[in-house]
Enzyme design. Structure first.
Site, PDB file in Angstrom:
ATOM      1  CG  ASP A   9      17.175  72.865  66.350  1.00 31.94           C
ATOM      2  OD1 ASP A   9      16.785  71.829  66.919  1.00 31.94           O
ATOM      3  OD2 ASP A   9      17.779  73.781  66.956  1.00 31.94           O
ATOM      4  CG  ASP A  64      18.894  78.857  69.728  1.00 34.11           C
ATOM      5  OD1 ASP A  64      18.372  77.736  69.530  1.00 34.11           O
ATOM      6  OD2 ASP A  64      19.233  79.627  68.818  1.00 34.11           O
ATOM      7  CB  VAL A  65      19.520  73.557  72.177  1.00 36.08           C
ATOM      8  CG1 VAL A  65      20.468  72.374  72.124  1.00 36.08           C
ATOM      9  CG2 VAL A  65      18.923  73.718  73.575  1.00 36.08           C
ATOM     10  CD  GLU A  93       7.044  57.400  80.790  1.00 36.95           C
ATOM     11  OE1 GLU A  93       7.682  56.840  79.894  1.00 36.95           O
ATOM     12  OE2 GLU A  93       7.176  58.592  81.076  1.00 36.95           O
ATOM     13  CB  SER A 128       9.672  59.854  79.593  1.00 39.70           C
ATOM     14  OG  SER A 128       9.228  58.978  78.631  1.00 39.70           O
ATOM     15  CG  ASP A 133       5.506  60.770  83.202  1.00 37.60           C
ATOM     16  OD1 ASP A 133       6.697  60.853  82.875  1.00 37.60           O
ATOM     17  OD2 ASP A 133       4.638  60.223  82.498  1.00 37.60           O
TER      18      ASP A 133
END
Ligand SMILES: *[C@@H]1O[C@H](CO)[C@@H](O)[C@H](O)[C@H]1NC(C)=O
Ligand SMILES: *[C@@H]1O[C@H](CO)[C@@H](O)[C@H](O)[C@H]1NC(C)=O
Ligand SMILES: *[C@@H]1O[C@H](CO)[C@@H](O)[C@H](O)[C@H]1NC(C)=O
Ligand SMILES: *[C@@H]1O[C@H](CO)[C@@H](O)[C@H](O)[C@H]1NC(C)=O
Ligand SMILES: *[C@@H]1O[C@H](CO)[C@@H](O)[C@H](O)[C@H]1NC(C)=O
Length: 540
Positions: A521, A495-496, A249, A453, A253
């Site tokens: 959404d 836009d997805v 993680e 993440s 990052d």
């Protein structure tokens, strides 16, 4: 009335192993009406009498309502006060507890022999270190104090030291995978789109035993970061970097915020030690309340189920996010990796399961996407893990009412209304690729790392680049961007519109949560950044 939240954190909680501090809790049973042990948890193991315990006392703040109003003004591009942020000292003037509160709390602590306490600039936290034995002596307080004991419990069986289980590695199928150059081409970042302002900075916050290794970062940059100017080392680590293995993680990052937010000085806030395992956020919040100069953008890939936390605790953390917004800091949180989530209420009844802090109205929450065709730089569709939904704790903020109502009206069929709280804060706010990343960890390039993440630092780095351009023009930082983001109505974002995310596997909702749709959404928010277009939209 005075409120104190007490967070008791010691060494004996082991992530994923259901071990909590039994003697401590029973000794404080005077407060038992204020907390309850979450379902599925048992208290099994005790604390040594001389073990050191750190207690964080959150003192009742003043002017919280006023702070909320002010935050709306400084974050609203149509307000005259847009961008007129406060310094930490000014925030302190607003929120610091009354002298009476401080005095009562101090006397109370002194009367229990608690001496080793530290306050912060905003004076609304006290951290006290004492042995466990001493904590047992803390007895009921005077009627002047209304004490909330808030012990945090992580959801059962969830090893939160992995963040969102987080950086999950999928074993399925060979794919080429996402690298910095894939991110930069998809989001239209050219070689010129790197940081140049001298005073810009960005940060990732790590909790638990997640460390990044400087050697991994350097290797990652030399393997994957060709064609654009970037830094290969972290500027500053706040907290102690522990030894041992790097966490996937933390590696993810740092490597990706420094790839999209290239050539921008990057800080890592790190909170090692098992005592943090129950309490990922408060420690970091205490640090921020005690530092006048902190980076402008923070990304955090950790979260918990809302229903595992107390409302008082979440409300206090939410107030801390407001403090950040007032200072012009952007806080980005991963939306989670379980889609709409699932909570079994009874044998027959399920509901979705929102996450916090993703569900806070005062952070920017980032969902996840994948390429339509994973072998090509095609358009993006929903990554089925993308966390999203409606809070059961926080009401829907004004800035998103229009967008959310439009979604609820236009998309059919919706999941049954017993599954989600139509009045709650809806998330995520936007998204980015979350599938199939390359990461270097413990000197080894690792493919197929996935999760929100990954998308969160990518978006964070791009906001830092926009801040950079703003600073060069003498403009203030973006700060809390949601009010402005929703006013853009999707401008500057791809836009997805395809795909559903996962949720309860039952026949009523056919294993599906919400579905992506044109404009906002609760799966991918407003969509993913088209950097040059977004920059243009945010440059005044
Ligand atoms: C806050 O900073 C001051 C000054 O550096 C320090 O003395 C104090 O211990 C800090 N507070 C906490 C809670 O760490
Ligand atoms: C971004 O990139 C896409 C595909 O590479 C291209 O079609 C589009 O015109 C670019 N948009 C902008 C605003 O540069
Ligand atoms: C990288 O950032 C530094 C300031 O930190 C700046 O002086 C330098 O010009 C930047 N490099 C490029 C290629 O813009
Ligand atoms: C740099 O940023 C810090 C806050 O992060 C601020 O206190 C300082 O005044 C800034 N310096 C300049 C030259 O802008
Ligand atoms: C629904 O959300 C609101 C906040 O908008 C909250 O007050 C209420 O308790 C929630 N209802 C349930 C059943 O959780």
């Amino acid at each position: 009335m005075y409120c104190i939240w007490v967070t008791c954190l010691t060494q004996e909680f082991l992530p994923g192993s259901s071990i909590l501090l039994l003697p401590l809790l029973t000794s404080l049973q005077c407060y038992s009406q204020c907390f309850s042990v979450p379902e599925n948890w048992i208290l099994v193991e005790g604390v040594e009498p001389l073990e050191e315990v750190e207690l964080t006392f959150a003192l009742k703040q003043q002017n919280v309502k006023q702070m909320e109003e002010l935050l709306k003004l400084v974050s609203d591009p149509d307000s005259h006060q847009y961008g007129k942020y406060l310094s930490l000292e000014e925030v302190a003037t607003l929120v610091q507890p009354t002298q009476l509160t401080e005095k009562v709390v101090q006397n109370w602590l002194q009367s229990h022999g608690v001496k080793n306490c530290h306050t912060v600039v905003t004076r609304d936290f006290l951290q006290c270190v004492m042995t466990y034995q001493e904590t047992t002596k803390i007895r009921p307080v005077s009627h002047l104090l209304s004490v909330f004991l808030r012990n945090r419990f992580p959801p059962k069986g969830k090893d939160i030291s992995k963040g969102w289980e987080g950086a999950r590695q999928s074993a399925l199928g060979y794919q080429l995978g996402v690298t910095p150059s894939v991110i930069r081409s998809r989001y239209n970042l050219t070689a010129k789109d790197v940081g140049t302002a001298t005073n810009n900075s960005q940060a990732v916050a790590q909790f638990l035993e997640q460390y990044y290794h400087p050697a991994d970062l350097a290797e990652f940059m030399s393997l994957f970061a060709g064609g654009f100017t970037h830094m290969s080392a972290v500027e500053r680590v706040v907290g102690t970097q522990g030894g041992g293995k790097a966490g996937i993680e933390a590696s993810l990052d740092v490597e990706y915020i420094m790839s999209s937010g290239a050539n921008i000085s990057t800080w890592v806030f790190t909170n090692p030690g098992r005592h943090e395992s129950q309490e990922p956020f408060l420690q970091w919040m205490v640090l921020l309340s005690n530092m006048s100069a902190v980076p402008w953008v923070h990304t955090i890939s950790y979260g918990d189920d809302e229903d595992s936390l107390s409302d008082a605790y979440m409300n206090r953390i939410n107030t801390e996010f407001m403090k950040g917004g007032l200072r012009g800091i952007s806080m980005l949180f991963a939306s989670g990796d379980s889609g709409a989530g699932c909570r079994h209420l009874t044998k027959e009844r399920n509901t979705f399961r929102p996450s916090f802090p993703a569900s806070s109205p005062y952070v920017t929450t980032v969902g996840g996407t994948s390429f339509k065709n994973s072998f090509k730089l095609t358009y993006e569709v929903t990554d089925y893990i993308s966390g999203g939904g409606f809070s059961n704790v926080f009401a829907m903020p004004d800035y998103q009412v229009g967008a959310v109502q439009a979604y609820l009206k236009s998309v059919q069929p919706l999941p049954p209304q017993t599954y989600f709280n139509i009045t709650g804060r809806a998330y995520p706010d936007l998204a980015a690729l979350s599938d199939n990343y390359w990461v270097v960890t413990n000197r080894v390039p690792v493919p197929r790392v996935s999760g929100t993440s990954a998308s969160t630092p990518v978006v964070g780095g791009m906001l830092s680049l926009i801040n950079d351009q703003r600073f060069l023009k003498g403009l203030p930082s973006l700060g809390f961007i949601n009010p402005r983001l929703y006013k853009l109505q999707g401008k500057g974002l791809y836009d997805v519109t395809e795909g559903c995310h996962q949720s309860c596997l039952d026949d009523k909702v056919e294993g599906k949560g919400f579905r992506a749709s044109p404009s906002w959404d609760p799966v991918t928010g407003w969509g993913t950044p088209n950097y040059p277009a977004l920059l243009k939209a945010l440059m005044d």
